[in-house]
Scaffold this active site. Structure first.
Site, PDB file in Angstrom:
ATOM      1  N   ASP A   1       0.840  -1.197   0.000  1.00 37.50           N
ATOM      2  CA  ASP A   1       0.000   0.000   0.000  1.00 37.50           C
ATOM      3  C   ASP A   1       0.876   1.249   0.000  1.00 37.50           C
ATOM      4  O   ASP A   1       2.007   1.237   0.509  1.00 37.50           O
ATOM      5  CB  ASP A   1      -0.868   0.053   1.265  1.00 37.50           C
ATOM      6  CG  ASP A   1      -1.900  -1.060   1.322  1.00 37.50           C
ATOM      7  OD1 ASP A   1      -2.129  -1.705   0.284  1.00 37.50           O
ATOM      8  OD2 ASP A   1      -2.468  -1.277   2.411  1.00 37.50           O
ATOM      9  N   VAL A   2       0.321   2.341  -0.524  1.00 46.70           N
ATOM     10  CA  VAL A   2       1.013   3.630  -0.487  1.00 46.70           C
ATOM     11  C   VAL A   2       1.426   3.976   0.947  1.00 46.70           C
ATOM     12  O   VAL A   2       2.529   4.460   1.189  1.00 46.70           O
ATOM     13  CB  VAL A   2       0.107   4.743  -1.070  1.00 46.70           C
ATOM     14  CG1 VAL A   2       0.726   6.118  -0.829  1.00 46.70           C
ATOM     15  CG2 VAL A   2      -0.109   4.524  -2.565  1.00 46.70           C
TER      16      VAL A   2
END
EC number: 5.4.99.-
Length: 312
Positions: free
Chosen positions: A142-143
């Site tokens: 995930d970012v």
């Protein structure tokens, strides 16, 4: 939504490779057909097959064709990423330590930095397999999650690692700081994950979701939180965040999944306390077990010390 096509293999395609046959039969590009097979979307008589397997006339062929995202506005921007470290590099793979705020690859709506763009900016040659904007990407973080990611540089590495992740032979170890104290202190969370029923931007434990398995062990228990080691058996989007939220022990700082915003502010976090600390895999060329580790980044290390100091 995916489109499913099911039909008997025509006599004229007997002996053909799966990717070539799908290209002729369904009008797909051979590259697209190979991607679908690599992702486990092709079955013959109920058995999953690879792109180079040969078809038998009359066998029952099932093909799950995912909808292609609209990538008309998506392109790779070669952009250096400060703080992104190379922790392993050879002719086949490069392992990076991804900072928070960096996406694995470009996608519609994302205008920030990407791992792919950073590697290209640094002069790395990466595999051209897969969709154009996802070159070399065999798994993602995930970012808002930092830590270790392996990227394929060779076509061999792409196909071997893609299958290794699918067959769950890659060791993925995370550390998470979660609120409260999970009981038991060592356990397995086995709960299906799918799109959240009322919030499309996040995920949830839902009956019709994909099978998802998370193993965990509490490493350190603090008055307000617990430092947990997590081993992923599956790799669903937001899996660790969703599973611990479902246990009512969300990752510290993860307000999207129910974390206490007061505690998040106290420890100075605007993202979830979650870090990919270890990655192990069989090297695609040599077969040797390759393992890398990562230290906590500064924001997570600081937050952990605040929790230790404030509540001990």
């Amino acid at each position: 939504m995916a489109q499913v096509r099911a039909l008997p293999v025509p006599d004229g395609l007997a002996g053909e490779r799966v990717d070539a046959a799908l290209a002729r039969l369904l009008g797909l590009s051979r590259t697209r057909a190979a991607e679908i097979a690599a992702d486990g979307g092709v079955r013959v008589d109920g058995r999953e097959v690879g792109k180079s397997d040969r078809l038998v006339a009359g066998a029952w062929l099932e093909v799950e064709i995912p909808d292609e995202p609209d990538t008309s506005a998506v392109q790779i921007v070669a952009e250096p990423v400060p703080g992104m470290k190379i922790v392993y590099d050879d002719d086949d793979v490069v392992v990076i330590d991804k900072p928070v705020g960096v996406a694995a690859h470009p996608s519609p709506g994302w205008t920030g930095p990407t791992v792919v763009g950073a590697l290209i900016a640094a002069g790395y040659r990466i595999s051209t397999s897969g969709a154009a904007e996802r070159q070399g990407i065999v798994h993602r973080l995930d970012v808002g999650t930092s830590g270790l990611m392996v990227v394929a540089k060779s076509e061999l590495a792409y196909s071997v690692l893609k299958r290794a992740f699918k067959e769950r032979t890659v060791e993925k170890v995370y550390h998470a700081l979660v609120q409260g104290h999970p009981e038991p202190t060592t356990g397995t969370i086995d709960a299906p994950i799918g799109r959240h029923p009322s919030a499309d931007y996040k995920f949830a434990v839902v009956a019709e979701g994909k099978p998802s398995v998370t193993h965990y062990e509490v490493l350190e228990m603090l008055p307000a939180a617990s430092l947990v080691e997590v081993h992923l058996e599956t790799g669903r989007t937001h899996q660790i965040r969703v599973h611990f939220s479902a246990l009512r022990h969300p990752c510290v700082g993860d307000v999207t999944y129910g974390a206490d915003p007061v505690l998040a502010k106290k420890v100075g976090l605007s993202r979830q306390w979650l870090h990919a600390v270890q990655l192990g895999f069989e090297h695609p060329s040599t077969g040797q077990w390759t393992q890398v580790t990562s230290e906590y980044p500064q924001d997570l290390a600081h937050a952990l010390e605040v929790v230790r100091g404030a509540y001990s």
